[in-house]
Design an enzyme around this catalytic site. Structure first.
Site, PDB file in Angstrom:
ATOM      1  N   LYS A  76      -5.128   4.679  -2.623  1.00 46.63           N
ATOM      2  CA  LYS A  76      -4.406   5.832  -3.178  1.00 46.63           C
ATOM      3  C   LYS A  76      -5.410   6.967  -3.351  1.00 46.63           C
ATOM      4  O   LYS A  76      -6.550   6.727  -3.763  1.00 46.63           O
ATOM      5  CB  LYS A  76      -3.789   5.432  -4.521  1.00 46.63           C
ATOM      6  CG  LYS A  76      -2.938   6.514  -5.175  1.00 46.63           C
ATOM      7  CD  LYS A  76      -2.305   5.997  -6.481  1.00 46.63           C
ATOM      8  CE  LYS A  76      -1.385   7.023  -7.127  1.00 46.63           C
ATOM      9  NZ  LYS A  76      -0.754   6.498  -8.359  1.00 46.63           N
ATOM     10  N   SER A 151       4.287   7.024  -8.678  1.00 44.98           N
ATOM     11  CA  SER A 151       3.520   7.981  -7.921  1.00 44.98           C
ATOM     12  C   SER A 151       2.735   7.388  -6.757  1.00 44.98           C
ATOM     13  O   SER A 151       2.266   8.136  -5.900  1.00 44.98           O
ATOM     14  CB  SER A 151       2.539   8.678  -8.865  1.00 44.98           C
ATOM     15  OG  SER A 151       1.570   7.769  -9.354  1.00 44.98           O
ATOM     16  N   SER A 175       3.961   3.440 -11.899  1.00 42.14           N
ATOM     17  CA  SER A 175       3.681   3.958 -10.554  1.00 42.14           C
ATOM     18  C   SER A 175       3.237   2.963  -9.493  1.00 42.14           C
ATOM     19  O   SER A 175       3.108   3.334  -8.331  1.00 42.14           O
ATOM     20  CB  SER A 175       2.632   5.050 -10.634  1.00 42.14           C
ATOM     21  OG  SER A 175       3.236   6.245 -11.015  1.00 42.14           O
TER      22      SER A 175
END
Ligand code: GLN
Length: 485
Positions: A76, A151, A175
């Site tokens: 990420k 997210s 997330s």
């Protein structure tokens, strides 16, 4: 090749059936041809990946390989990666190249993984749909008109579409688990303090935790073993020994007490989704678990509590992005104030600004007691509910999300509807508990997730529960058809 799980690829590498260079090329080719329709990656590091793969193959032939040596993954874009852009999904950091690696990145590198690139995410990890990214929304591989969740939506979509066997993510209010549920993969958020936050760009420091997005609980166990552990550079990272989580997967659930959370299964849950969760509970029962009913009476307060605490912490954490110390700087500022104002106005998107404003408000002198302090007290009540529930159950069970993936744009006009999407996941963050989402069926041809929560540092039991469920059902093996097959 891409249909294999991380653990299977690890076995193929160990048996010499494939090299890391071949595997890396295969996944890079998939990213090049398929990612344009998903937008899951912000940066692809093809040259570095191939160099790391060559080194992994060398280590293997020198007899120095571990289980993760040579397997490709993606990070990420919230994790700092030395020499590689780390944007956090924001224009603010669009030109930021980190001078150092996050501990998570460093540990996985040391274990020999090959990083394919950095994945798209909601700006500064604020969002539940991946629509707040400066780099544009990510699409759900099961239906390109729908969101992948957020997210960590880029990591989730990449793993679901088999562009990477596994990816890292972070979970402040859901997330990892929420996007895992919406794209049909396995998401693990460890206990707060299990994995170092050093080099992970801070959103809400008392809630943020790094974890994994994988195709199976076994894969999550492999990665967590390499990522977890004490780090003197993060004072909240706890010095608790790290077991070999993969070796602990017995698949035996005899005597496990599974708590059905009453508030998780009430009217707020869509009917078909509820059926999938109830069916999952019966599977665990058939495997030897005992079902008990538990209650988290203050769960309904978790969304308002989180949306005071998280913005408060974010308003403080994001003050460093002022165009001087860090981040985007506007052109030709008139004076210092103009530089701050315009740099921050241009660098941050609407959702981040909303959070900074809310956070500044709840921390301001006149409102601190009424909002921030009150929220901290309610947070204690929620944590106490969980403590009580863990007196009666070893693992708590419910849905990860109220509904399957929604359409792009469906909730962007109303932040409150977007925030309500986090109702089931946020409690674990407020209480610092480990949680997982595992695929447990389909509603309207879209995947839905089973949510499991365990007590602090009980990741072993959590992973074993998920593993046993996956051995018995196989939902986690289902892949999106069509272009991504
Ligand atoms: N959806 C939540 C939020 O918008 C959680 C985000 C997260 O876990 N990073 O804050």
């Amino acid at each position: 090749m891409h249909q294999h799980t991380l653990s299977e690829l690890s076995g193929l590498l160990a048996g010499g059936e494939v090299s890391s260079v071949e595997l890396t090329r295969h996944f890079l080719d998939r990213v090049a041809s398929l990612d344009p329709s998903l937008n899951a990656f912000i940066t692809v590091t093809a040259d570095q990946a191939l160099a790391a793969a060559v080194e992994a193959d060398r280590r293997r032939s020198a007899g120095e390989a571990g289980p993760l040596t040579g397997v490709p993954i993606a990070h990420k874009d919230i994790f700092c990666t030395a020499g590689v852009k780390t944007s956090c999904g924001s224009r603010m950091l669009d030109s930021f190249v980190s001078p150092y690696d996050a501990t998570v990145v460093e540990r996985l590198d040391a274990a020999g993984v090959v990083c394919l690139g950095k994945t798209n995410m909601d700006e500064f990890a604020m969002g539940s749909s991946n629509e707040t990214s400066w780099y544009g929304p990510v699409r759900n591989p099961w239906d390109l008109e729908r969101v992948p969740g957020g997210s960590s939506g880029g990591s989730a979509a990449a793993v679901s579409a088999r562009l990477a066997p596994a990816a890292t993510g972070t979970d402040t209010g859901g997330s990892i688990r929420q996007p895992a549920a919406l794209v049909g993969i396995t998401g693990l958020k460890p206990t707060y303090g299990r994995v170092s936050r050093y080099g992970m760009i801070a959103f809400a420091s008392s809630l943020d935790q790094a974890g994994t997005l994988t195709r199976s609980a076994e894969d999550a166990a492999l990665l967590l073993t390499a990522m977890a552990g004490h780090d003197p550079r993060d004072s909240t990272c706890v010095d608790v020994p790290v077991p070999d989580y993969a070796a602990g997967l017995s698949g035996d659930l005899t005597g496990l007490r599974v708590g059905l959370v009453r508030e998780f299964l009430d009217d707020g849950l869509d009917g078909d989704n509820r059926k999938a969760i109830e069916a999952a509970a019966s599977v665990l029962q058939d495997l030897g678990a005992e079902l008990v009913e538990v209650s988290l009476p203050n769960l309904g307060l978790s969304v308002p509590t989180y949306y005071v605490v998280a913005p408060a912490e974010c308003s403080s954490n994001l003050s460093r992005f002022d165009g001087v110390r860090f981040g985007h700087r506007c052109e030709d500022p008139r004076d210092l104030l103009d530089l701050y104002e315009r740099s921050r106005s241009e660098g941050f998107g609407a959702e981040v600004k909303r959070r900074i404003l809310t956070g500044t408000y709840v921390l301001s002198a006149g409102y601190y007691d009424a909002y921030y302090l009150k929220a901290q007290k309610v947070r204690q009540l929620i944590a106490a509910d969980f403590r009580e529930a863990f007196g009666r159950a070893d693992v708590l069970l419910g849905p990860t999300t109220p509904t399957p993936a929604f359409r792009l744009g469906e909730k962007t006009d109303n932040p409150v509807t977007m925030y309500l999407n986090d109702i089931y996941t946020i409690g674990a963050n407020l209480a610092g508990l480990p949680g997982m989402s595992v695929p447990c069926g389909f509603v309207n041809d879209l995947p839905v997730g089973l949510h499991l929560i365990a007590d602090h540092f009980d990741e072993g039991r959590l992973l074993n529960t998920a593993h046993a469920f996956q051995q018995a059902t196989g939902w986690h093996r289902r892949a999106p058809e069509g272009a991504f097959a």
